[in-house]
Design a protein around this motif. Structure first.
Motif, PDB file in Angstrom:
ATOM      1  N   ALA A 187      21.115   7.057   4.802  1.00  9.38           N
ATOM      2  CA  ALA A 187      19.794   5.980   5.146  1.00  9.38           C
ATOM      3  C   ALA A 187      18.500   6.910   5.203  1.00  9.38           C
ATOM      4  CB  ALA A 187      19.924   4.966   6.245  1.00  9.38           C
ATOM      5  N   ALA A 188      17.742   6.391   4.136  1.00 11.20           N
ATOM      6  CA  ALA A 188      16.423   6.979   4.243  1.00 11.20           C
ATOM      7  C   ALA A 188      15.746   6.759   5.484  1.00 11.20           C
ATOM      8  CB  ALA A 188      15.502   6.416   3.136  1.00 11.20           C
ATOM      9  N   ARG A 189      14.485   7.384   5.765  1.00 11.02           N
ATOM     10  CA  ARG A 189      13.854   7.129   7.091  1.00 11.02           C
ATOM     11  C   ARG A 189      12.426   7.383   6.870  1.00 11.02           C
ATOM     12  NH1 ARG A 189      17.223   7.502  11.001  1.00 11.02           N
ATOM     13  NH2 ARG A 189      15.322   7.367  12.684  1.00 11.02           N
ATOM     14  N   PHE A 190      11.716   6.305   7.598  1.00 13.77           N
ATOM     15  CA  PHE A 190      10.269   5.919   7.687  1.00 13.77           C
ATOM     16  C   PHE A 190       9.780   6.194   8.909  1.00 13.77           C
ATOM     17  CE2 PHE A 190       6.750   3.346   8.599  1.00 13.77           C
ATOM     18  CZ  PHE A 190       5.705   3.474   7.151  1.00 13.77           C
ATOM     19  N   GLU A 191       8.769   6.902   9.162  1.00 17.66           N
ATOM     20  CA  GLU A 191       7.778   6.763  10.352  1.00 17.66           C
ATOM     21  C   GLU A 191       6.564   6.625  10.172  1.00 17.66           C
ATOM     22  OE1 GLU A 191       9.063   7.531  13.359  1.00 17.66           O
ATOM     23  OE2 GLU A 191      11.252   7.934  12.870  1.00 17.66           O
ATOM     24  N   GLY A 192       6.091   5.731  10.781  1.00 16.68           N
ATOM     25  CA  GLY A 192       4.604   5.381  10.515  1.00 16.68           C
ATOM     26  C   GLY A 192       4.386   3.781  11.161  1.00 16.68           C
ATOM     27  N   ASP A 193       3.295   3.226  10.870  1.00 15.16           N
ATOM     28  CA  ASP A 193       2.844   2.076  11.441  1.00 15.16           C
ATOM     29  C   ASP A 193       3.575   0.952  10.689  1.00 15.16           C
ATOM     30  OD1 ASP A 193       1.030   1.285   9.618  1.00 15.16           O
ATOM     31  OD2 ASP A 193      -0.593   2.404  10.639  1.00 15.16           O
ATOM     32  N   ALA A 194       3.393  -0.530  10.984  1.00 17.59           N
ATOM     33  CA  ALA A 194       4.037  -1.464  10.333  1.00 17.59           C
ATOM     34  C   ALA A 194       3.100  -2.142   9.068  1.00 17.59           C
ATOM     35  CB  ALA A 194       4.356  -2.609  11.433  1.00 17.59           C
ATOM     36  N   THR A 195       1.925  -1.852   9.068  1.00 18.93           N
ATOM     37  CA  THR A 195       1.108  -2.180   8.265  1.00 18.93           C
ATOM     38  C   THR A 195       1.457  -1.347   7.071  1.00 18.93           C
ATOM     39  OG1 THR A 195      -0.778  -0.947   9.162  1.00 18.93           O
ATOM     40  CG2 THR A 195      -0.637  -3.272   9.752  1.00 18.93           C
ATOM     41  N   THR A 196       1.373  -0.207   7.246  1.00 23.21           N
ATOM     42  CA  THR A 196       1.681   0.725   6.128  1.00 23.21           C
ATOM     43  C   THR A 196       3.013   0.529   5.559  1.00 23.21           C
ATOM     44  OG1 THR A 196       0.185   2.703   7.103  1.00 23.21           O
ATOM     45  CG2 THR A 196       2.110   3.351   5.601  1.00 23.21           C
ATOM     46  N   LEU A 197       4.049   0.253   6.350  1.00 25.40           N
ATOM     47  CA  LEU A 197       5.511  -0.139   5.684  1.00 25.40           C
ATOM     48  C   LEU A 197       5.173  -1.334   4.870  1.00 25.40           C
ATOM     49  CD1 LEU A 197       8.640   0.556   6.043  1.00 25.40           C
ATOM     50  CD2 LEU A 197       8.476  -1.582   7.642  1.00 25.40           C
ATOM     51  N   ILE A 198       4.361  -2.338   5.218  1.00 24.56           N
ATOM     52  CA  ILE A 198       4.294  -3.404   4.388  1.00 24.56           C
ATOM     53  C   ILE A 198       3.670  -3.147   3.099  1.00 24.56           C
ATOM     54  CG2 ILE A 198       2.752  -5.436   4.148  1.00 24.56           C
ATOM     55  CD1 ILE A 198       5.084  -6.190   5.992  1.00 24.56           C
ATOM     56  N   ARG A 199       2.527  -2.307   3.186  1.00 22.76           N
ATOM     57  CA  ARG A 199       1.872  -1.772   1.976  1.00 22.76           C
ATOM     58  C   ARG A 199       3.016  -0.849   0.996  1.00 22.76           C
ATOM     59  NH1 ARG A 199      -3.706  -1.225   1.709  1.00 22.76           N
ATOM     60  NH2 ARG A 199      -4.632  -1.624   3.609  1.00 22.76           N
ATOM     61  N   LEU A 200       3.781  -0.092   1.641  1.00 23.44           N
ATOM     62  CA  LEU A 200       4.782   0.501   0.879  1.00 23.44           C
ATOM     63  C   LEU A 200       5.972  -0.243  -0.038  1.00 23.44           C
ATOM     64  CD1 LEU A 200       5.932   3.646   0.289  1.00 23.44           C
ATOM     65  CD2 LEU A 200       7.315   3.063   2.436  1.00 23.44           C
ATOM     66  N   TYR A 201       6.360  -1.332   0.782  1.00 22.21           N
ATOM     67  CA  TYR A 201       7.370  -1.986  -0.019  1.00 22.21           C
ATOM     68  C   TYR A 201       6.790  -3.173  -0.882  1.00 22.21           C
ATOM     69  CZ  TYR A 201      11.444  -0.760   2.578  1.00 22.21           C
ATOM     70  OH  TYR A 201      12.774  -0.003   2.913  1.00 22.21           O
ATOM     71  N   SER A 202       5.293  -3.381  -0.782  1.00 19.41           N
ATOM     72  CA  SER A 202       4.643  -4.637  -1.677  1.00 19.41           C
ATOM     73  C   SER A 202       3.940  -3.664  -2.706  1.00 19.41           C
ATOM     74  CB  SER A 202       3.954  -5.192  -0.659  1.00 19.41           C
ATOM     75  OG  SER A 202       2.957  -4.767  -0.264  1.00 19.41           O
ATOM     76  N   GLY A 203       4.001  -2.414  -2.692  1.00 15.82           N
ATOM     77  CA  GLY A 203       3.183  -1.588  -3.944  1.00 15.82           C
ATOM     78  C   GLY A 203       1.763  -1.736  -3.781  1.00 15.82           C
ATOM     79  N   ARG A 204       1.297  -1.939  -2.528  1.00 15.27           N
ATOM     80  CA  ARG A 204      -0.077  -1.930  -2.061  1.00 15.27           C
ATOM     81  C   ARG A 204      -0.703  -0.246  -1.934  1.00 15.27           C
ATOM     82  NH1 ARG A 204       1.587  -6.411  -3.827  1.00 15.27           N
ATOM     83  NH2 ARG A 204       0.261  -8.177  -3.790  1.00 15.27           N
ATOM     84  N   PRO A 205      -2.051  -0.277  -2.222  1.00 10.75           N
ATOM     85  CA  PRO A 205      -2.423   1.322  -2.035  1.00 10.75           C
ATOM     86  C   PRO A 205      -2.326   1.576  -0.546  1.00 10.75           C
ATOM     87  CG  PRO A 205      -4.216  -0.346  -3.046  1.00 10.75           C
ATOM     88  CD  PRO A 205      -3.041  -1.221  -2.444  1.00 10.75           C
ATOM     89  N   LEU A 206      -1.686   2.891  -0.848  1.00 10.96           N
ATOM     90  CA  LEU A 206      -1.576   3.863   0.497  1.00 10.96           C
ATOM     91  C   LEU A 206      -2.474   4.901   0.664  1.00 10.96           C
ATOM     92  CD1 LEU A 206       2.293   4.269  -0.551  1.00 10.96           C
ATOM     93  CD2 LEU A 206       1.470   3.058   1.603  1.00 10.96           C
ATOM     94  N   VAL A 207      -3.705   4.769   0.116  1.00 12.91           N
ATOM     95  CA  VAL A 207      -4.859   5.456   0.466  1.00 12.91           C
ATOM     96  C   VAL A 207      -5.476   5.544   1.858  1.00 12.91           C
ATOM     97  CG1 VAL A 207      -7.408   6.163  -0.145  1.00 12.91           C
ATOM     98  CG2 VAL A 207      -5.644   5.453  -1.979  1.00 12.91           C
TER      99      VAL A 207
END
Length: 225
Positions: A187-207
């Motif tokens: 399994a891959a792993r992610f550490e961060g906040d939930a709003t960034t996770l949403i951005r990541l999965y939806s292809g929104r800017p991560l700047v």
């Protein structure tokens, strides 16, 4: 069985999309009605679309669900563009009125279905984040709807074939498990906040976000392609 905040993945809550849509209605519509019309011309994270275009798309999609106008290809890019073009001459207030109706009524139609349209509610909530982001509003992909959106993200990540990921979210007691197991692949792993996770999965800017991702690429996690 994996779980999201204690909810078994095999158990669908048919009214969760409705609750998310109504929660977003109560937060978003007052903002829309008090914002000057000039701000609707600002560009969003959606290529080629202004705030007005995003809202026209959202309103059209929800009212199609309410009215049962779900012909083949209805949510494909060409159909989305046609819905936006159809509303090009509408006053902003009419678009907001239609959106408010959709946010209020579409949840019941979604609940009556087989779960196929649950992801539409997630998409509508993400688009509301696009509007806030374009306007510089705080908490663009957060707020009261975030806790409701995460279980829908869990479901969408599985249906869209993304790899298994265990997300350790800031402020959450336990991990969020997303995606699908793949033979021989940890399994891959992610550490961060939930709003960034949403951005990541939806292809929104991560700047200007801060997160750690190991074992998967950003492209592999996209639920909208």
């Amino acid at each position: 069985m994996t779980a999201v905040d204690g909810v078994d993945e095999a158990v669908r809550d048919p009214w969760l999309p409705d609750l998310l849509l109504r929660t977003e209605r109560d937060a978003l519509v007052p903002l829309l009605r008090r914002t000057p019309e000039a701000s609707y011309g600002l560009r969003t994270a959606c290529p080629g679309w202004t705030v007005r275009d995003v809202l026209a798309h959202c309103a059209a999609a929800l009212v199609r669900i309410v009215e049962g106008r779900l012909e083949e290809g209805v949510f494909l890019p060409a159909a989305n563009a046609a819905d936006v073009a159809e509303r090009a001459d509408w006053p902003v207030g009419r678009i907001v009125d239609e959106l408010e109706r959709g946010l209020s009524e579409a949840g019941a139609a979604i609940a009556a279905g087989d779960g196929t349209l649950d992801a539409v509610a997630l998409g509508e909530w993400i688009h509301a984040g696009d509007v806030r982001d374009a306007w510089g509003e705080p908490g663009a992909y957060g707020g009261a709807g975030l806790a409701l959106a995460l279980p829908l993200l869990h479901t969408a990540s599985r249906k869209r074939g993304t790899p298994r990921l265990v997300a350790g979210l800031d402020g959450h007691a336990g991990p969020l498990v997303l995606g699908n197991e793949e033979a021989g692949r940890p399994a891959a792993r992610f550490e961060g906040d939930a709003t960034t996770l949403i951005r990541l999965y939806s292809g929104r800017p991560l700047v200007a976000t801060r997160y750690e991702l190991a074992g998967a690429s950003e492209q592999e996690l996209l639920i909208y392609r």
